[in-house]
Design a protein around this motif. Structure first.
Motif, PDB file in Angstrom:
ATOM      1  N   ALA A 167       0.849  -1.190   0.000  1.00 50.59           N
ATOM      2  CA  ALA A 167       0.000   0.000   0.000  1.00 50.59           C
ATOM      3  C   ALA A 167       0.885   1.240   0.000  1.00 50.59           C
ATOM      4  CB  ALA A 167      -0.923   0.005   1.210  1.00 50.59           C
ATOM      5  N   VAL A 168       0.295   2.344  -0.474  1.00 51.76           N
ATOM      6  CA  VAL A 168       1.009   3.624  -0.528  1.00 51.76           C
ATOM      7  C   VAL A 168       0.049   4.729  -0.099  1.00 51.76           C
ATOM      8  CG1 VAL A 168       2.253   5.281  -1.976  1.00 51.76           C
ATOM      9  CG2 VAL A 168       2.444   2.824  -2.444  1.00 51.76           C
ATOM     10  N   ALA A 169       0.563   5.679   0.668  1.00 53.26           N
ATOM     11  CA  ALA A 169      -0.218   6.856   1.042  1.00 53.26           C
ATOM     12  C   ALA A 169       0.649   8.096   0.897  1.00 53.26           C
ATOM     13  CB  ALA A 169      -0.733   6.736   2.471  1.00 53.26           C
ATOM     14  N   ILE A 170      -0.009   9.216   0.649  1.00 51.44           N
ATOM     15  CA  ILE A 170       0.648  10.519   0.615  1.00 51.44           C
ATOM     16  C   ILE A 170      -0.017  11.388   1.673  1.00 51.44           C
ATOM     17  CG2 ILE A 170       1.062  12.618  -0.724  1.00 51.44           C
ATOM     18  CD1 ILE A 170       2.754  10.400  -1.731  1.00 51.44           C
ATOM     19  N   SER A 171       0.793  12.064   2.473  1.00 56.81           N
ATOM     20  CA  SER A 171       0.214  12.929   3.495  1.00 56.81           C
ATOM     21  C   SER A 171       0.788  14.333   3.398  1.00 56.81           C
ATOM     22  CB  SER A 171       0.453  12.361   4.899  1.00 56.81           C
ATOM     23  OG  SER A 171       1.819  12.399   5.237  1.00 56.81           O
ATOM     24  N   SER A 172      -0.030  15.291   3.795  1.00 62.08           N
ATOM     25  CA  SER A 172       0.384  16.685   3.876  1.00 62.08           C
ATOM     26  C   SER A 172       0.268  17.114   5.326  1.00 62.08           C
ATOM     27  CB  SER A 172      -0.508  17.554   2.989  1.00 62.08           C
ATOM     28  OG  SER A 172      -0.137  18.912   3.082  1.00 62.08           O
ATOM     29  N   LEU A 173       1.270  17.865   5.809  1.00 58.71           N
ATOM     30  CA  LEU A 173       1.309  18.266   7.210  1.00 58.71           C
ATOM     31  C   LEU A 173       1.427  19.783   7.321  1.00 58.71           C
ATOM     32  CD1 LEU A 173       3.430  15.500   6.917  1.00 58.71           C
ATOM     33  CD2 LEU A 173       2.623  15.460   9.277  1.00 58.71           C
ATOM     34  N   SER A 174       0.803  20.328   8.356  1.00 58.87           N
ATOM     35  CA  SER A 174       0.684  21.780   8.482  1.00 58.87           C
ATOM     36  C   SER A 174       1.876  22.420   9.186  1.00 58.87           C
ATOM     37  CB  SER A 174      -0.604  22.131   9.236  1.00 58.87           C
ATOM     38  OG  SER A 174      -0.557  21.597  10.555  1.00 58.87           O
ATOM     39  N   SER A 175       3.064  21.964   8.854  1.00 61.77           N
ATOM     40  CA  SER A 175       4.288  22.553   9.393  1.00 61.77           C
ATOM     41  C   SER A 175       5.430  22.257   8.443  1.00 61.77           C
ATOM     42  CB  SER A 175       4.613  21.973  10.777  1.00 61.77           C
ATOM     43  OG  SER A 175       5.902  22.379  11.204  1.00 61.77           O
ATOM     44  N   GLN A 176       6.367  23.182   8.333  1.00 62.18           N
ATOM     45  CA  GLN A 176       7.557  22.918   7.530  1.00 62.18           C
ATOM     46  C   GLN A 176       8.455  21.901   8.222  1.00 62.18           C
ATOM     47  OE1 GLN A 176       9.103  26.973   7.629  1.00 62.18           O
ATOM     48  NE2 GLN A 176      10.811  26.304   8.915  1.00 62.18           N
ATOM     49  N   ASN A 177       8.236  21.706   9.526  1.00 61.57           N
ATOM     50  CA  ASN A 177       9.030  20.766  10.315  1.00 61.57           C
ATOM     51  C   ASN A 177       8.121  20.136  11.366  1.00 61.57           C
ATOM     52  OD1 ASN A 177      11.175  19.362  11.454  1.00 61.57           O
ATOM     53  ND2 ASN A 177      11.792  21.074  12.755  1.00 61.57           N
ATOM     54  N   PRO A 178       7.252  19.196  10.953  1.00 67.94           N
ATOM     55  CA  PRO A 178       6.223  18.677  11.861  1.00 67.94           C
ATOM     56  C   PRO A 178       6.761  17.862  13.020  1.00 67.94           C
ATOM     57  CG  PRO A 178       6.243  17.436   9.822  1.00 67.94           C
ATOM     58  CD  PRO A 178       7.149  18.614   9.609  1.00 67.94           C
TER      59      PRO A 178
END
Length: 223
Positions: A167-178
Motif C-alpha cells: 500500500a502507498v499513502a501521501i500525506s500533507s502536514l501543516s508545518s515545515q518541520n512537523p
C-alpha cells in the motif's frame, strides 16, 4: 474586571498565535545552513532571495517506492524543510508512506502539525485517539485508493495495511518541520532509559515486562 478579561483574552490570542508555524514574513525564505549573509527567521537562516535558484524549491523521487523490509513493515519518506529548503516559512510539508502487506506505521504524534492523508494504493486501517478530556475515544476508518482522512493536531495516530498487497499513502502536514514522536520508541527506547519504577506504575505491569520491552530494538521508520 473588564481590564483583566481584556488582558486574559489578549494573552490567549498571543499564545495561540505561536501554536503553529508563523506566517511567512516575505515572499520567499529558502533555508540555508551557512548563516553568512543571512537573516535568522522562523527557525532557519534565509538565503539571500537574489541568490535563490529553482532547485531550492524542488524535491525529486517521491514517486519511488522504498524498501519496507523492517520490523514494522513500513517506511516514511519525508519532504520537510530539511529535504526541501524552499519550504522554509511556508508552514507545510509532505510525506510518502510505503507499507508492506500487514505493514504498520506505528502509533505516533506530530508535535507541530495536523496531517491529511490520502490512500493512493491498497487498503489501510487508520485511526487516532482523542485526549483524556474526551475519554481517549478511538476514531477509526478503512481507507481505499482515493480516500482522504485527517489526523487532528498532535493526536496519537496510526495506519495499518490490511490488504494483501503493498500500500502507498501521501500525506500533507501543516508545518515545515512537523516532527515525529513514535510512542513505543519514546517510552521504551529513550536515551537514557526511563526508570522502570515509572513505567511499571504507569502501565500497571511488573518490572520483568518493562525490562523486556526496554531491551527491544525499536525501529524508526521515519527517515
Amino acid at each position: 474586571m473588564k481590564l483583566f478579561v481584556a488582558l486574559l483574552v489578549s494573552a490567549l490570542a498571543i499564545s495561540s498565535s505561536f501554536a503553529f508555524d508563523p506566517s511567512q514574513l516575505q515572499d520567499i525564505c529558502v533555508a540555508v545552513d551557512e548563516p553568512k549573509n543571512a537573516v535568522f527567521v522562523n527557525g532557519k537562516f534565509c538565503k539571500n532571495p537574489n541568490l535563490t535558484v529553482a532547485d531550492d524549491f524542488l524535491f525529486r523521487g517521491i514517486n519511488i517506492p522504498r524498501d519496507t523490509n523492517n520490523s514494522v513493515g513500513s517506511i516514511v519518506t519525508m519532504v520537510a524543510v530539511d529535504q526541501l529548503p524552499g519550504l522554509n516559512t511556508l508552514g507545510i510539508s509532505l510525506a510518502r508512506i510505503d507499507y508492506a502487506p500487514s505493514g504498520l506505521n506505528p502509533p505516533h504524534i506530530h508535535p507541530r502539525a495536523t496531517e491529511v492523508i490520502m490512500c493512493v494504493q491498497g487498503e489501510l486501517y487508520v485511526g487516532f485517539v482523542l485526549s483524556n478530556q474526551l475519554g481517549n475515544r478511538l476514531v477509526t476508518q478503512i481507507l481505499k485508493a482515493g480516500d482522504v482522512f485527517v489526523f487532528p493536531f498532535a493526536m496519537i495516530h496510526f495506519q495499518l495495511n490490511i490488504g494483501k498487497t503493498a500500500a502507498v499513502a501521501i500525506s500533507s502536514l501543516s508545518s515545515q518541520n512537523p516532527g515525529v514522536i513514535t510512542i513505543a520508541n519514546a517510552v521504551f527506547g529513550s536515551k537514557p532509559l526511563i526508570d522502570p519504577k515509572v513505567l511499571t506504575k504507569a502501565f500497571q505491569v511488573d518490572k520483568k515486562t518493562i525490562d523486556y520491552l526496554e531491551s527491544q530494538f525499536w525501529y524508526n521508520n521515519h527517515s
